[in-house]
Design a protein around this motif. Structure first.
Motif, PDB file in Angstrom:
ATOM      1  N   GLU A 199      17.013  -7.226  53.420  1.00 13.37           N
ATOM      2  CA  GLU A 199      18.050  -6.357  54.061  1.00 13.37           C
ATOM      3  C   GLU A 199      18.203  -5.017  53.037  1.00 13.37           C
ATOM      4  OE1 GLU A 199      21.164  -9.011  54.077  1.00 13.37           O
ATOM      5  OE2 GLU A 199      20.973  -9.668  56.331  1.00 13.37           O
ATOM      6  N   GLU A 200      18.003  -5.340  51.982  1.00 14.35           N
ATOM      7  CA  GLU A 200      18.412  -4.177  50.999  1.00 14.35           C
ATOM      8  C   GLU A 200      17.117  -3.561  50.360  1.00 14.35           C
ATOM      9  OE1 GLU A 200      21.714  -3.116  51.000  1.00 14.35           O
ATOM     10  OE2 GLU A 200      21.861  -4.873  52.198  1.00 14.35           O
TER      11      GLU A 200
ATOM     12  N   TYR B 228      16.597  -0.360  48.265  1.00 16.21           N
ATOM     13  CA  TYR B 228      17.066   0.025  46.662  1.00 16.21           C
ATOM     14  C   TYR B 228      15.851  -0.376  45.691  1.00 16.21           C
ATOM     15  CZ  TYR B 228      21.964  -0.075  47.866  1.00 16.21           C
ATOM     16  OH  TYR B 228      23.265   0.062  47.936  1.00 16.21           O
ATOM     17  N   ILE B 229      14.895  -1.192  46.196  1.00 18.19           N
ATOM     18  CA  ILE B 229      13.738  -1.342  45.310  1.00 18.19           C
ATOM     19  C   ILE B 229      12.899  -0.276  45.361  1.00 18.19           C
ATOM     20  CG2 ILE B 229      11.612  -2.807  45.477  1.00 18.19           C
ATOM     21  CD1 ILE B 229      12.951  -5.185  46.929  1.00 18.19           C
TER      22      ILE B 229
ATOM     23  N   PHE C  38      14.609   2.338  43.358  1.00 15.23           N
ATOM     24  CA  PHE C  38      14.690   2.205  42.032  1.00 15.23           C
ATOM     25  C   PHE C  38      13.247   2.200  41.510  1.00 15.23           C
ATOM     26  CE2 PHE C  38      15.431  -1.069  38.689  1.00 15.23           C
ATOM     27  CZ  PHE C  38      16.778  -0.198  38.072  1.00 15.23           C
ATOM     28  N   MET C  39      12.179   1.623  42.075  1.00 18.39           N
ATOM     29  CA  MET C  39      10.933   1.742  41.619  1.00 18.39           C
ATOM     30  C   MET C  39      10.406   3.272  41.671  1.00 18.39           C
ATOM     31  SD  MET C  39      10.013  -0.813  40.382  1.00 18.39           S
ATOM     32  CE  MET C  39       9.592  -2.516  40.486  1.00 18.39           C
TER      33      MET C  39
ATOM     34  N   SER D  12      11.875   5.991  41.256  1.00 19.47           N
ATOM     35  CA  SER D  12      12.675   6.788  40.241  1.00 19.47           C
ATOM     36  C   SER D  12      12.306   6.424  38.931  1.00 19.47           C
ATOM     37  CB  SER D  12      14.069   6.994  40.480  1.00 19.47           C
ATOM     38  OG  SER D  12      14.621   5.882  41.175  1.00 19.47           O
ATOM     39  N   THR D  13      12.025   4.934  38.725  1.00 21.69           N
ATOM     40  CA  THR D  13      11.532   4.527  37.383  1.00 21.69           C
ATOM     41  C   THR D  13      10.104   5.102  37.249  1.00 21.69           C
ATOM     42  OG1 THR D  13      12.541   2.745  37.877  1.00 21.69           O
ATOM     43  CG2 THR D  13      11.310   2.538  35.980  1.00 21.69           C
TER      44      THR D  13
ATOM     45  N   LEU E  33      10.488   8.603  35.621  1.00 20.48           N
ATOM     46  CA  LEU E  33      11.095   8.740  34.722  1.00 20.48           C
ATOM     47  C   LEU E  33       9.791   8.415  33.686  1.00 20.48           C
ATOM     48  CD1 LEU E  33      14.429   7.043  34.563  1.00 20.48           C
ATOM     49  CD2 LEU E  33      13.918   9.486  34.407  1.00 20.48           C
TER      50      LEU E  33
ATOM     51  N   LEU F 127      12.907  13.845  40.645  1.00 19.41           N
ATOM     52  CA  LEU F 127      14.113  13.191  40.277  1.00 19.41           C
ATOM     53  C   LEU F 127      15.173  13.543  41.013  1.00 19.41           C
ATOM     54  CD1 LEU F 127      13.557  12.575  36.383  1.00 19.41           C
ATOM     55  CD2 LEU F 127      13.514  10.923  38.217  1.00 19.41           C
TER      56      LEU F 127
ATOM     57  N   ARG G 260      17.163  11.721  44.095  1.00 20.26           N
ATOM     58  CA  ARG G 260      18.358  11.213  43.895  1.00 20.26           C
ATOM     59  C   ARG G 260      19.203  11.390  45.129  1.00 20.26           C
ATOM     60  NH1 ARG G 260      22.034   8.646  44.339  1.00 20.26           N
ATOM     61  NH2 ARG G 260      23.814   7.909  42.730  1.00 20.26           N
TER      62      ARG G 260
ATOM     63  N   ARG H 111      18.135   9.630  47.951  1.00 21.57           N
ATOM     64  CA  ARG H 111      18.820   8.069  47.793  1.00 21.57           C
ATOM     65  C   ARG H 111      20.251   8.173  48.517  1.00 21.57           C
ATOM     66  NH1 ARG H 111      18.384   3.964  43.560  1.00 21.57           N
ATOM     67  NH2 ARG H 111      20.139   2.706  43.976  1.00 21.57           N
TER      68      ARG H 111
ATOM     69  N   ASN I 213      24.422  -4.758  53.947  1.00 22.32           N
ATOM     70  CA  ASN I 213      25.740  -5.198  53.025  1.00 22.32           C
ATOM     71  C   ASN I 213      26.511  -3.880  52.726  1.00 22.32           C
ATOM     72  OD1 ASN I 213      24.985  -7.977  53.449  1.00 22.32           O
ATOM     73  ND2 ASN I 213      23.592  -7.550  51.718  1.00 22.32           N
ATOM     74  N   TRP I 214      25.813  -2.826  52.236  1.00 21.06           N
ATOM     75  CA  TRP I 214      26.585  -1.879  51.681  1.00 21.06           C
ATOM     76  C   TRP I 214      26.743  -0.687  52.580  1.00 21.06           C
ATOM     77  CZ3 TRP I 214      28.633  -4.403  48.004  1.00 21.06           C
ATOM     78  CH2 TRP I 214      28.018  -5.483  47.330  1.00 21.06           C
TER      79      TRP I 214
END
Lengths: 247, 1243
Positions: free
Chosen positions: B544-545, B548-549, B552-553, B555-556, B559, B598, B602, B605, B613-614
């Motif tokens: 469902e979320e 986010y993965i 997150f991945m 942007s990592t 970085l 980056l 962001r 995102r 859920n959010w």
């Protein structure tokens, strides 16, 4: 040289624990670059203890904890932890001839906001919430992270880009002090990174909020890094002793 | 191991993809069965034997309700036992609460909570069943199942998420047809399903899950009134409260008992009033209490566990039953039972079997008739699903006569079994009838007939419902294995390719090899992303979320790139003073690109708070929408304008004058303006763009974009100017140089890159414009940000000094596309698909076109990155690829297209296969229908998107390559035919300028492949100042006996007199010595005159101001003052850029501004020349800035040896780009900042 350092240490940190440490150091430390594993252990123990103390102060004194009031708890932790970490690491500063303890500590303190800014930027880029109500939490969290990652390095190396590059560019840290700084720092960063994973899940636990689980992760990673760096120091010490014996 | 050839490579990929497609379709058809459904509604023909079609066709005429009602009654032969029906639906009530589990009575708290219902059950006034519901156990499909008796597959749910009104044959429709008056109180789902059917209704929304009280009060408040009325035949009550209680607190919530009590009160109220009405003679009322689904311990539902499927069916109003806690029926059985009880035809697609006990009060023949009717209906359905059903030829008068021929025909095939059962039952029935007529019928005969019917009904029903829910295991296994095989084929091909590309070359210099072999952090991370994704698929909340993965991945990863860049920057920074000039600027730009990535990442995102859920958390789009539509609108306009500007800037900075380019530019400009017009005029926030003008405009835009893109792709390879490099190896230290040169000689390498660059831009630009048109207004800014991200990463990767492995970059691009997919507001639920945009520009309803548009909207971002791979190919420096000695045409193609095609396919196939395994493992999971299956549909669509994207990339590349190869071959033939006199040695000064990318020399491939821009100073006729036709000076030059040579380090080209051939020369740009070997003169065809300045440029299309060179960023310095061509070559002055004002003061003879041409007559009598000022580029300033000795004159020096001061740090001037020609005729001056080259009069 050594006595000089310790005197200054005494002045700035009139603390019983520091005296103990002085003894250990006196006993074990002979040459400048060599740091005995006991000292590493103590340094890490004290920084860990003071993190716990910060939490305890918040919990006892203000009856708040990380879940009920993350911002202020974090504030309490970093305000208590930062000076200790800076002072501890200032004892191991490079180029002692040119740098006084006070200067090293000053550098450490100065680096805090800079490190906090970098940590906060990193966190926001990775998805930390930006609404106003989170700013305080992010602020305090990034100062704690800065204390874990930046302040020790700044206190020890100052602005020597070579050293910074050596430890954070993962270009073969050489000395024990390098491991002492970079392993906990990497541990904290990686721990915080891993700590962010449960955040989007629908478990509806209060600790899934930013920055609670990230802080847990960072502290856990820091501890792991500390243990790791102590282990490295220990192994290096053993090897050295064996060498000495062989000689 | 034989080396991979292009054909082999392509064949393996195609095989892998085809195998994958086969496997996927096998699996999909196995997992989501599509059953044939009968259309239309049952009429009076359902009271006749199915095979007698002549009877069925009679009643096509629609009859008035009353007539129809009496017709049905007459035909059915069953007197209706009830007049009115109250259908009370208690949402989410598990039967366990009322009937207990496993034959035991329910728990005490539930028993006590529903005293009245329990007393009804105990006294036999009510009869209760566990009605087993089929998944997905969510309200709407369950309601459909109850009223139609059909079980929809998952795809029915998925594809009907938007069309809500129920069109299949159903009970309510039947009731409506016979003129029933219906009233509905409760969940408004009923109103959506059956619009216009109800006489009175009061719908409540199921949206506010937190509300457990009001939602039921809103139903009950009308109850007293409705019960006292007698103007309705069907009253539907739908109570949502209990489901809400479950969602909040689960089964054991403290609110559960009071809620059950409330329901019990309602039952009591209704029952007492029905008894009253019976006494008053208002007719018999049947109260049926059903629940649509159960709930788990946590109160959720949707899956297929026992707790969820255990729903209730309770009939109150029948008499005299023995109460049994354990009797189980199917939920679909409700439909035929009600239909038969109330004398309407059974809905066509019903698979249910009537509930026997409901008919106990009827006579024996009526009961048998009911069974017969049900059997006929099922037989019809069987006939539709099994065309070869043997009892198709069952005679119409079968039941009128003969005895059964026995059970001998009943062999084990399904069709025969079912048919045989039916025949037996029918035979028994007819014999029973004949016996009854002779009054010899016994109870035994009846029960055997009924049993025979039941046997048939049960097995037919079971078989039918299994067809729609059960999964053929073999099919699934075969599909999975096939997909697995294709995944292995593709991945092993990729490993082979990686091995061959990076590790195969032993002749590579060792340092390169090392950097290639090292398993870097990036690679680990890229592979880690795939593993994390695969692992996360097993958890429903992670599915469902999922966004986010990705965020997150990615942007990592950025970085990590930032860290790596900063690191190399720091290393480089220390050396840059001594070795690598210009590197500092490069590093800054690379860091700038990463920051761009980056920041835009962001913002993307934060744009949509996706997921499940959010979603309620604040995000930028919600904030903007709250702020007001005018902000959205203006933001949309700004983004659209920026996208259009970037695109046009790129198109117009491609230096070419061909008609083709003008056409391309013009068409893109037109479509851009039209898109802007469409946005301004029609795309209102209310999205009411249905009027004619908007549609027409959108259609025009589609047409122009399509024509421009296709036209560019098709015609560009034919029309792109050919450069004829015939450079011979000059430097032995440059290992790859000879191979490159021979390669370029044979294959159109540079041209291919150039044309792919332009085509890539055309793709990207038209896709952007299309998305600006189609996407919601709020999504325009994300489109802009995606464009920025793609450009930034392409340029970052293109300027990569370290030989980053290509597959990492492509994988990173692919991941970026997936992250962008979620940034555009998509999620893994079907609800987020933007349906509104799918009708822009479509005048009549067309499922296919809307589907294509919907696909383009949903997969905007992954497709975008896949299309950008075309440009990636053209910008990437392919130096590290090994070119074999005997290179074939295919090798070039494979080298360029191999990874861009393979990597997306491999990643996608891994994810697809992994997710298939997950779905198979989760087939009994709670959320298999609500979470995993929609996600699987998305995965399939992503696969499709990858196929299309890769196909486009491969087709474009192959087409351009083959066309260019064809042209090249023709050219080679022509040249060979014309003899050794090749059109070289042109009497012109050629200056080649390119970005010094700071890489250390010696690798021709690293650098030369991207030389993009060369400026060439035409010699200008001194007197007139106007341009001569170019051909004249060329021939002039040829006669002079000069030759062209190229510096192997910096690729500046020089023309020297023939006598210097093979001599050791000093490059005047980079100050290295080199052997002056003759090379082909720069091609005339690629020289383009620049307006205004009169300079002549060699243009490579790969050059773009945002591109690989920073020159463009430094402002106007790129512009080059042209000097002029003429028969009388003149003094050419090349001087530095304009920044230094002090230079101007110092040099009295240079009066002009930058970029303008000074003509100056030298005072030497022989020499008359034009002096010209050429701007130099800042990049070389560090090294070249020589403040040499003022006015030093060097006479007749073949080599230019004097040292200039290196790196004095003020960086204000430079004197690169010198022109060497006709050494004897040259005079060199060095002044404070400049080197002047003075050309003597040639004559």
């Amino acid at each position: 040289m050594r006595v000089n350092t310790i005197d200054k240490l005494k002045q700035s940190v009139p603390n019983k624990t520091e005296k103990k440490k002085k003894k250990t150091k006196k006993e074990k430390e002979e040459d400048d670059s060599h740091i005995p594993p006991g000292a590493v252990f103590l340094v890490h123990l004290y920084s860990g203890l003071f993190v716990a103390l910060g939490y305890w102060v918040a919990y006892r004194g203000y009856s708040i904890n990380l879940i009920s009031d993350p911002a202020n708890t974090l504030l309490s932790i970093w305000v208590i932890t930062c000076p200790v970490i800076v002072c501890l690491y200032s004892c191991f500063r490079h180029e002692r001839e040119n740098n006084s303890f006070r200067r090293a500590a000053f550098r450490g303190i100065i680096s805090l906001p800079a490190g906090a800014l970098m940590n906060a930027c990193g966190a926001i880029v990775l998805g930390a919430p930006t609404p106003v109500e989170y700013l305080e939490k992010t602020f305090n969290w990034s100062f704690l992270m800065s204390a874990f990652t930046f302040a020790p390095a700044a206190a020890v190396y100052g602005s020597s880009s070579n050293d910074w590059h050596r430890i954070y560019g993962w270009k073969q840290p050489k000395e024990t002090i390098d491991f002492m700084i970079c392993l906990p720092a990497y541990g904290a960063v990686i721990g915080a990174w891993l700590g962010a994973w449960p955040m989007p899940l629908d478990w509806e636990r209060p600790w899934q909020e930013w920055p609670i689980c990230v802080t847990y992760g960072a502290i856990a990673g820091y501890v792991v890094g500390c243990v790791g760096s102590w282990a490295v120091a220990f192994v290096r010490d053993m090897r050295e002793k064996e060498k000495e014996k062989a000689e | 191991m034989p080396p991979l050839t292009c054909t082999k490579f392509a064949l393996i990929i195609i095989t892998g993809v085809i195998i994958q497609i086969i496997g996927l379709s096998l699996f999909v058809f196995g997992f989501f069965p599509v059953k044939p459904a009968l259309s239309g509604t049952s009429g009076s023909e359902s009271f006749h034997l199915p095979v007698c079609d002549s009877v069925g066709n009679r009643s096509k005429v629609t009859q008035p309700p009353d007539q129809l009602r009496s017709l049905y009654q007459e035909l059915s032969g069953i007197p209706p036992s009830f007049d009115r029906l109250i259908l009370m639906v208690i949402d989410g009530l598990p039967a366990e609460f009322v009937l207990g589990k496993d034959g035991k009575p329910p728990r005490k708290q539930f028993l006590e909570a529903m005293p009245y219902t329990q007393s009804l059950l105990a006294s036999g006034l009510a009869i209760g069943y566990h009605a087993k519901a089929a998944p997905p156990t969510v309200t709407m499909p369950r309601l459909k199942a109850m009223v139609s008796g059909a079980i929809g597959g998952f795809l029915d749910v998925a594809f009907n998420f938007n069309t809500q009104a129920m069109s299949d044959d159903n009970l309510l429709g039947q009731f409506f047809r016979i003129g029933w008056e219906m009233v509905m109180l409760g969940d408004e789902t009923w109103l959506k399903l059956f619009p216009g059917v109800f006489k009175r209704h009061d719908g409540v929304s199921s949206f506010y899950v937190k509300d457990t009280v009001q939602v039921d009060q809103n139903v009950s408040r009308h109850l007293g009134d409705e019960l006292s009325r007698d103007d309705w035949n069907l009253l539907i009550l739908h109570y949502l409260g209990l489901d809400h209680v479950g969602h909040i607190g689960g089964r054991s919530s403290v609110l559960m008992a009071p809620k059950l009590k409330e329901m019990d009160e309602v039952v009591k109220l209704i029952h007492s009033s029905t008894i009253n009405s019976q006494e008053n003679g208002q007719g018999q009322t049947l109260l049926m209490i059903v629940s649509d689904h159960g709930m788990t311990e946590n109160g959720n539902h949707g899956g297929s566990s026992y707790e969820e499927t255990d729903s209730l069916a309770l009939l109150i109003g029948l008499r005299n039953h023995v109460f049994d806690y354990a009797s189980v029926v199917q939920q679909v059985d409700i439909a035929p039972t009600l239909a038969l009880l109330f004398g309407v035809p059974i809905p066509k697609n019903n698979v249910g079997v009537l509930i026997t006990e409901a008919f106990d009060s009827l006579k024996e023949d009526e009961r048998l008739r009911a069974l017969e009717l049900n059997s006929w209906q099922l037989l019809r359905l069987l006939q539709a699903q099994l065309p070869g059903l043997p009892c198709r030829n069952f005679p119409c008068d079968a039941f009128s006569g003969h005895q059964s021929s026995g059970t001998s025909e009943c062999n084990h095939s399904t069709e025969n079994m079912l048919c045989c059962m039916y025949m037996e039952a029918a035979a028994l029935h007819s014999s029973w009838k004949s016996k009854r007529d002779s009054e010899a019928a016994s109870q035994k005969d009846y029960s055997s007939t009924a049993a025979a019917y039941y046997l048939f009904l049960k097995s037919a029903s079971e078989w039918l419902s299994r067809r729609s829910t059960d999964k053929p295991v073999k099919l699934l296994a075969v599909g999975l294995v096939t997909m697995f095989i294709s995944c292995i084929i593709l991945s092993s091909l990729m490993f082979l390719m990686i091995k061959e590309t990076y590790l195969g070359g032993k002749q590579q210099p060792s340092n390169v090899n090392n950097s290639m072999n090292r398993w870097s952090l990036d690679e680990t991370f890229i592979i880690g992303v795939v593993l994390v994704l695969v692992a996360s698929m097993g958890s429903s909340s992670m599915v469902e979320e999922e966004h986010y993965i990705w965020f997150f991945m990615i942007s990592t990863f950025y970085l990590l790139l930032l860290r790596k860049t900063a690191e190399s920057f720091a290393v480089g920074g220390q050396k840059s003073l001594s070795l690598q000039n210009g590197q500092g600027g490069k590093g800054y730009f690379r860091i700038f690109y990463i920051f761009l990535l980056l920041i835009s990442g962001r913002i993307l995102r934060g744009w949509h708070q996706g997921g499940v859920n959010w979603t309620s958390l604040p995000d930028i789009s919600k904030w903007l929408e709250l702020a007001g539509s005018q902000y959205v609108k203006s933001l949309q306009l700004v983004s659209a304008f920026l996208v259009i500007t970037i695109g046009l800037f790129a198109l117009f900075s491609i230096v070419s004058k061909g008609k083709l380019f003008q056409m391309v530019r013009l068409s893109f400009l037109t479509s851009a303006l039209l898109v802007l017009l469409h946005i301004i005029r029609y795309q209102d926030y209310t999205f009411s763009s249905t009027n004619y003008g908007a549609t027409l405009l959108a259609q025009i835009i589609y047409a122009i974009l399509l024509a421009a893109t296709v036209g560019t792709v098709v015609s560009l390879p034919w029309l792109i100017p050919f450069s004829t490099y015939k450079i011979r190896p000059t430097d032995n230290s440059a290992l790859s140089l000879p191979s490159f040169l021979s390669f370029q000689e044979k294959f159109p390498f540079v041209e291919l890159k150039d044309s792919l660059y332009v085509i890539g831009w055309a793709y990207i630009y038209s896709w952007c414009l299309l998305q600006l048109l189609l996407q919601q207004p709020i999504n325009s800014t994300p489109i802009l940000l995606l464009l920025v991200q793609i450009l930034a990463s392409l340029h970052y990767f293109a300027g990569d000094r370290a030989h980053r492995k290509e597959w990492i970059e492509i994988a990173a691009l692919y991941y970026m596309g997936m992250a962008g997919h979620f940034a555009l507001g998509n999620s893994n639920t079907l609800a987020t698909i933007d349906v509104a945009g799918a009708f822009i520009g479509i005048s009549s309803h067309s499922t296919l076109l809307s589907g294509i548009l919907m696909f383009m909207i949903t997969y905007a971002s992954p497709m975008f990155t896949l299309l950008s791979l075309v440009m990636y190919i053209s910008m990437k420096n392919m130096a590290h690829f090994m070119i074999r000695e005997k290179a074939e045409a295919g090798d070039l193609l494979m080298m360029m297209l191999g990874f861009p095609c393979l990597v997306p396919l491999v990643i996608n196939s891994i994810l697809l296969t992994a997710y298939t395994v997950v779905l198979l493992l989760m087939r009994n999971h709670l959320f298999v229908w609500s979470v995993f299956s929609p996600k699987y549909l998305y995965v399939c669509a992503t696969t499709l998107c990858t196929y299309i994207g890769v196909l486009i990339v491969a087709a474009t590349g192959t087409y351009a390559h083959s066309v260019l190869l064809f042209r090249k071959r023709k050219q080679i033939l022509r040249v060979a035919g014309s003899g050794p006199h090749t059109p070289e040695n042109r009497g012109q000064t050629f200056q080649k300028r390119r970005a010094n990318d700071g890489r250390q020399g010696a690798h021709f491939l690293n650098k030369g492949f991207y030389l993009n821009e060369c400026n060439r100073n035409d010699l200008k006729q001194e007197e007139s100042g106007k341009f001569e036709p170019k051909q004249q000076p060329l021939e002039h030059g040829n006669e002079k006996g000069t030759f062209w040579t190229v510096c192997p380090y910096c690729y500046y080209m020089y023309e020297y007199e023939s006598k210097y051939e093979e001599c050791c020369l000093l490059c005047q740009n980079c100050r290295r010595g080199f052997q002056g070997l003759a090379v082909a003169a720069p091609p005339e065809s690629s020289l383009v005159k620049e307006e205004g300045s009169g300079a002549v440029c060699y243009s490579g299309y790969g050059f773009f101001p945002l591109g690989c060179s920073e020159d463009s960023f430094v402002g106007d310095k790129k512009e080059v003052g042209g000097a002029n061509a003429g028969k009388m070559p003149a003094v050419v002055e090349i001087s530095d850029d304009s920044e230094d004002d002090d230079d101007e003061k110092k040099e009295s003879d240079v009066k002009n501004d930058v970029g303008k041409v000074t003509e100056e007559i030298s005072n030497n009598g022989e020499r008359r020349g034009a002096m010209k000022k050429v701007k130099s580029v800042a990049r070389t300033t560090k090294k070249m800035m020589g403040r040499g000795i003022r006015g030093k004159k060097i006479e007749n020096v073949p080599e230019f040896i004097e040292e200039s001061e290196d790196g004095d740090g003020n960086g204000d001037s430079g004197s690169d780009g010198n022109v060497g020609c006709n050494e004897e005729d040259l005079e060199f001056f060095e002044r404070a900042d400049d080197i002047y080259v003075d050309l003597k009069d040639i004559d």
